[in-house]
Design an enzyme around this catalytic site. Structure first.
Site, PDB file in Angstrom:
ATOM      1  CE  LYS A 120      18.012  13.023 -18.234  1.00 29.69           C
ATOM      2  NZ  LYS A 120      17.705  11.783 -18.365  1.00 29.69           N
ATOM      3  CG  ASP A 170      16.673  12.261 -24.555  1.00 33.26           C
ATOM      4  OD1 ASP A 170      15.540  11.106 -24.141  1.00 33.26           O
ATOM      5  OD2 ASP A 170      17.115  12.240 -23.546  1.00 33.26           O
TER       6      ASP A 170
END
Ligand code: S3P
Length: 440
Positions: A26, A324
């Protein structure tokens, strides 16, 4: 995103087996589109993550003049306008759920002579933007934000902007990147001082596109210098698989008995690979096969086998390299033998949700023994037993809470009900289909 929540129960899984790939990284995908749009000429990108967050970046770059297309075979092409060449967008930039799009684009726009309005969904509209407003204001941009420094907000870029030397007050790759991107169209040298290293994709890619960027270490801090009025050369980019997406399948394979799974093409940049280090220290069997380089990033295929995990005290210094991955680490810890202690995770409170609070509530609801501290969670594992299961658990528009609790469901006795699976599409389209494939 569809209007109504889409709940789903994730049930006890068969062993995860076979070979799979996760979608593109991402962080690298966002940066490919932004830098491609700021280069002069045609950039191509293969393996781009086609999640909602990245598509929001693509749409914003189109609104500011870049031509961006996707070919049938999945290759993306970007015809860039050059640094300094972005056009005034006619409409607000709709950022959806994406903090990365918002903060990095605020940096890009800060040194262009244009203004823009940023809007986002309920989750993004709660997240702090003051951390980028502050350095970008020092560079000359002006802002008018909603109370608390949140979206919706308006930015007026400054042309020319003023180069600054800025020491990051929080360990944030987004803030670092915003300042470096603003520095691209700022005459002179902009410097970001990073006391704690964070993901370095911006540095690698800015250099790859031909920017004059240097990094030196001074008293244990990273000084990153970028020379402005840069000219970027178009590139052909290959995006490696996202380690943050792979993490869900790594933990699922470690927890579900009988699993033996190969995840191909996983990016293992050291500034991202903390989760692999920690899971191995807990006893996880994760082998790196065929290590190689893809698009200037270290990559390997990972073989993950079901393992008996042991609780651990996680070194807070590792946090930025797995920021994350804590939600899914908490799931792994819940099924481990003994106690896992995490700390230094204040940043988790300002992600897509307050991830400490959300995961403590969700895991408690499915039978885990979790207590929440100011800056971490303490988890007493089941000692290898399956979690009880239950729910519905609340995902708070947070893709990583949804996927982490889906993994908990696969390793539970009764399954875990998730209140809303829609947010998964922000970063991992095809997540549910991949589970069905490897658990068949
Ligand atoms: C990102 C940086 C991290 C991370 C986010 C992506 C990036 O955010 O959580 O998912 O691409 O730069 P912070 O900079 O807020 O830590």
């Amino acid at each position: 995103m569809p209007n109504k929540p889409i709940p789903r129960k994730f049930s006890t899984s068969a062993p995860l087996r076979g070979t799979m790939r996760v979608p593109g990284d991402k962080s690298i995908s966002h940066r490919s589109l932004m830098l491609g749009a700021l280069a002069v000429g045609k950039t191509t990108v293969t393996g781009l993550l086609e999640g909602e967050d990245v598509l929001a970046t693509a749409q914003a770059m189109r609104q500011m003049g870049a031509e961006i297309e996707r070919a049938q075979d999945g290759t993306w092409t970007i015809h860039g306008v050059g640094v300094g060449g972005l056009l005034q967008p006619a409409q607000a930039l709709a950022m959806g759920n994406s903090g990365t799009s918002t903060r990095l684009l605020m940096g890009v726009i800060a040194s262009h002579g244009i203004s823009a309005t940023f809007t986002g969904d309920a989750s993004l509209s709660r997240r702090p933007m003051g951390r980028v407003i502050e350095p970008l204001s020092l560079m000359g941009a002006s802002f008018s934000s909603s109370p608390g420094g949140t979206l919706p907000l308006m930015i007026d870029g400054s042309l020319p902007a003023v180069p600054v030397t800025y020491r990051l007050p929080v360990a944030s790759a987004q803030v670092k990147s915003a300042v470096l991107l603003a520095g691209l169209n700022t005459p002179g040298i902009t410097t970001v001082i990073e006391p704690v290293p964070t993901r370095d994709h911006s540095e690698r890619m800015l250099r790859g596109f031909g920017a004059e960027l240097t990094v030196e270490e001074v008293n244990g801090e990273r000084y990153i210098h970028i020379r402005g009025d840069a000219e970027l050369q178009p590139q052909d980019i290959v995006v490696p698989g996202d380690p943050s997406s792979a993490a869900f399948f790594i933990v699922a394979a470690l927890l579900v008995p009988g699993s033996d799974l190969i995840i191909e093409n996983v990016g293992l940049n050291p500034t991202r690979a903390g989760i692999v280090t920690v899971l191995r220290a807990m006893g996880g069997s994760i082998d790196e096969l065929n290590p190689r380089e893809v698009g200037g990033e270290p990559v390997a295929d990972l073989r993950v086998r079901h393992s008996a995990l042991t609780g651990i005290e996680v070194d807070p210094k590792l946090a930025p390299s797995m920021i994350d991955e804590f939600p899914v680490l908490f799931v792994a810890a819940s099924a481990a033998q003994g106690r896992t202690v995490t700390s230094g995770l204040d940043e988790l409170r300002v992600k897509e949700s307050d991830r400490l609070c959300a995961m403590a509530a969700a895991l408690s609801a499915v039978g885990a023994a979790v207590s929440e501290t100011e800056d971490g969670l303490i988890i007493e594992g089941t000692g290898g037993e399956l979690l009880t299961g239950g729910g519905p658990v609340i995902t708070h528009l947070d893709h990583r809470i949804a996927m982490s609790m889906a993994v908990a469901g696969l390793a539970s006795r009764d399954g875990v009900e998730i209140d809303d699976t829609r947010p998964i599409a922000t970063s991992f389209p095809g997540f549910e289909a991949l589970i069905a494939k490897v658990a068949a």
